[in-house]
Design a protein around this motif. Sequence first.
Motif, PDB file in Angstrom:
ATOM      1  N   THR A 166       0.793  -1.233   0.000  1.00 25.58           N
ATOM      2  CA  THR A 166       0.000   0.000   0.000  1.00 25.58           C
ATOM      3  C   THR A 166       0.825   1.281   0.000  1.00 25.58           C
ATOM      4  O   THR A 166       0.277   2.350  -0.290  1.00 25.58           O
ATOM      5  N   ASN A 167       2.104   1.199   0.394  1.00 26.26           N
ATOM      6  CA  ASN A 167       2.884   2.441   0.445  1.00 26.26           C
ATOM      7  C   ASN A 167       4.364   2.117   0.624  1.00 26.26           C
ATOM      8  O   ASN A 167       4.758   0.973   0.445  1.00 26.26           O
ATOM      9  N   ARG A 205      -4.054   1.210   7.115  1.00 27.57           N
ATOM     10  CA  ARG A 205      -4.543   1.414   5.742  1.00 27.57           C
ATOM     11  C   ARG A 205      -5.945   0.858   5.572  1.00 27.57           C
ATOM     12  O   ARG A 205      -6.213   0.043   4.684  1.00 27.57           O
ATOM     13  N   ASP A 221      -0.714  -7.437   7.286  1.00 29.57           N
ATOM     14  CA  ASP A 221      -0.061  -6.135   7.469  1.00 29.57           C
ATOM     15  C   ASP A 221       1.387  -6.357   7.905  1.00 29.57           C
ATOM     16  O   ASP A 221       1.696  -7.326   8.600  1.00 29.57           O
ATOM     17  N   GLU A 275       2.199  -1.204   6.653  1.00 28.97           N
ATOM     18  CA  GLU A 275       1.593  -1.178   5.328  1.00 28.97           C
ATOM     19  C   GLU A 275       0.975  -2.550   5.062  1.00 28.97           C
ATOM     20  O   GLU A 275       1.350  -3.546   5.690  1.00 28.97           O
TER      21      GLU A 275
END
Lengths: 326, 326
Positions: A166-167, A205, A221, A275
Amino acid sequence: MKNIESLGEFGLINIIKKRFSANVSGKDIIFAAGDDCFCFKAGRSNICVTKDMLVEDVHFKKDWISAFDLGMKAVEVNVSDIASMGEVKPKYVFVGLACPGNVPVSYIKKLYEGMKKACCKYGAVIAGGDTVKSEKLVISVTVVGEGGKNIVGRNGAENGDFIGVTNTFGDSAAGLDLLTKYGAKYDFNKDQKYLISRHNLPQARLTQANKIAKHITAMTDASDGLYISVDLIAKAGEKGANIYIERIPLSEPLKRIFDARKRKEFALYGGEDFELVFTAPASKARLIKKLAPSVSYIGIINNSKKVKYFNNGKEEKTKYCGYKHF
Amino acid sequence: MKNIESLGEFGLINIIKKRFSANVSGKDIIFAAGDDCFCFKAGRSNICVTKDMLVEDVHFKKDWISAFDLGMKAVEVNVSDIASMGEVKPKYVFVGLACPGNVPVSYIKKLYEGMKKACCKYGAVIAGGDTVKSEKLVISVTVVGEGGKNIVGRNGAENGDFIGVTNTFGDSAAGLDLLTKYGAKYDFNKDQKYLISRHNLPQARLTQANKIAKHITAMTDASDGLYISVDLIAKAGEKGANIYIERIPLSEPLKRIFDARKRKEFALYGGEDFELVFTAPASKARLIKKLAPSVSYIGIINNSKKVKYFNNGKEEKTKYCGYKHF
């Protein structure tokens, strides 16, 4: 006599899972011990429960993080576990607080203000808990979430699936490195402050997770780092993976402050980025990127049962060298 | 600067409840923060959640209780909170374990064996948790229960209701007193062993709770002692009560070992008996006694908003002198 230190965290978790939780199964149970959350059916609802503890001088130092930020972080890391299950909303937060008697009341108020702020952000409420005395501050948070149809475990990855994140990775470990080196009172520059804030104030997230849940096959995660997250997804699905190191997204501050070796170390083995790491069919990759624009793809699932790392086309041997819990 | 010690546990809980949990309300919420459990509706199910922490050298000493018994106790005290909500079954148990690295693996195995044994007893399973490092052992247990129609809070007592208890009081505090005086290695006699076992191995009164739930108006479990439990029920229902001290059931070992003054002190102010304290209409008293024969009635609810204690017809002034958490 073997002790917990020599056994290690994963050894301990394995014993607990095999010997004491193995009897968890049944028509009501969606995902059991071993996933980020425990999920079960209650009537027509899917309920997800997660629990994470933060221990003073192990997970945090009071000098390095404000009480307010610590409160927010305690909730964020648990909401991150909720997010990793896909289409789930955190609803009720339970706070177990073990606390020395000499802690100022103002500190505890700030701590709860932080927790409340993070709860509000996600539409959750502090619903209960327990306060006890102890020598060190321990914050034990339990979050109960309610899920929709698209609950995702770690175990659904398929051959050919893309591996997405996600990042950026490595920022949290870099921030911790800076705090360890210089202490919290140091006059940090803007880049350094950014990395420290990524360590002290991770963001669950949840929005992205809720949006992409329908299209993905597995998710977790990265609380213990990207390397371990990929391993968990590969093992849970009895699959292998190729990871392309040069595709792992890194923040500009991280790139400006640390050299390539350190960056890789932080990004792969550093913990607490929180993330999401997920897998999805190649055919869904573009749609997912549209729904959650910060997503990057860093590798592909295969049937090899091995996780291999490549750096600009060349295979790199890797060995876990991250944080050991015991 | 005011600290937690000077504020005290109830001061702390009040701040947390008023400032940080006050926003908890809504059509899905049955009983919120302040009751023994948090209960909410999920679809057609009633879900109850409770959380209790045990901290080494605060709630237990490793020398005074075996790892197995400690595991059982950690589950029993949480199931006791579940039981105090009436018609609820504990289903999923989450264990947060903070543990020093030098604890033997065999100790942790015994601890989990104890937890598993207690779970099995109630048809619950260890469903997940978290393990972290710490200087002292901290066991943070969360239990999720599923309830039927008859969920009972602390707040339903009516004028004229009988006040009932499920079993004898004071044994646990007496057991702790013996351990404190003589240490665990002392050659205790049978009576003393009984009192110590009541301290180390409390029994959640789930069966009784499930049976009587339909007929009662309020309930709590006496984790902080009978005196506080009666106070909580009276305050929550905006009522008063008369308690007849001579009717408080005491065990034979307690009577044989301790004099009248000590017995009363243990029974009223001693914690951790984990017996249920409930109220019920006088018309149901006989039926309840039939369903749960160990029940005794010790007083009556009235509208005075004061709790008064009588000993053989004479009023006795009382003042809380039990355990202070901070």
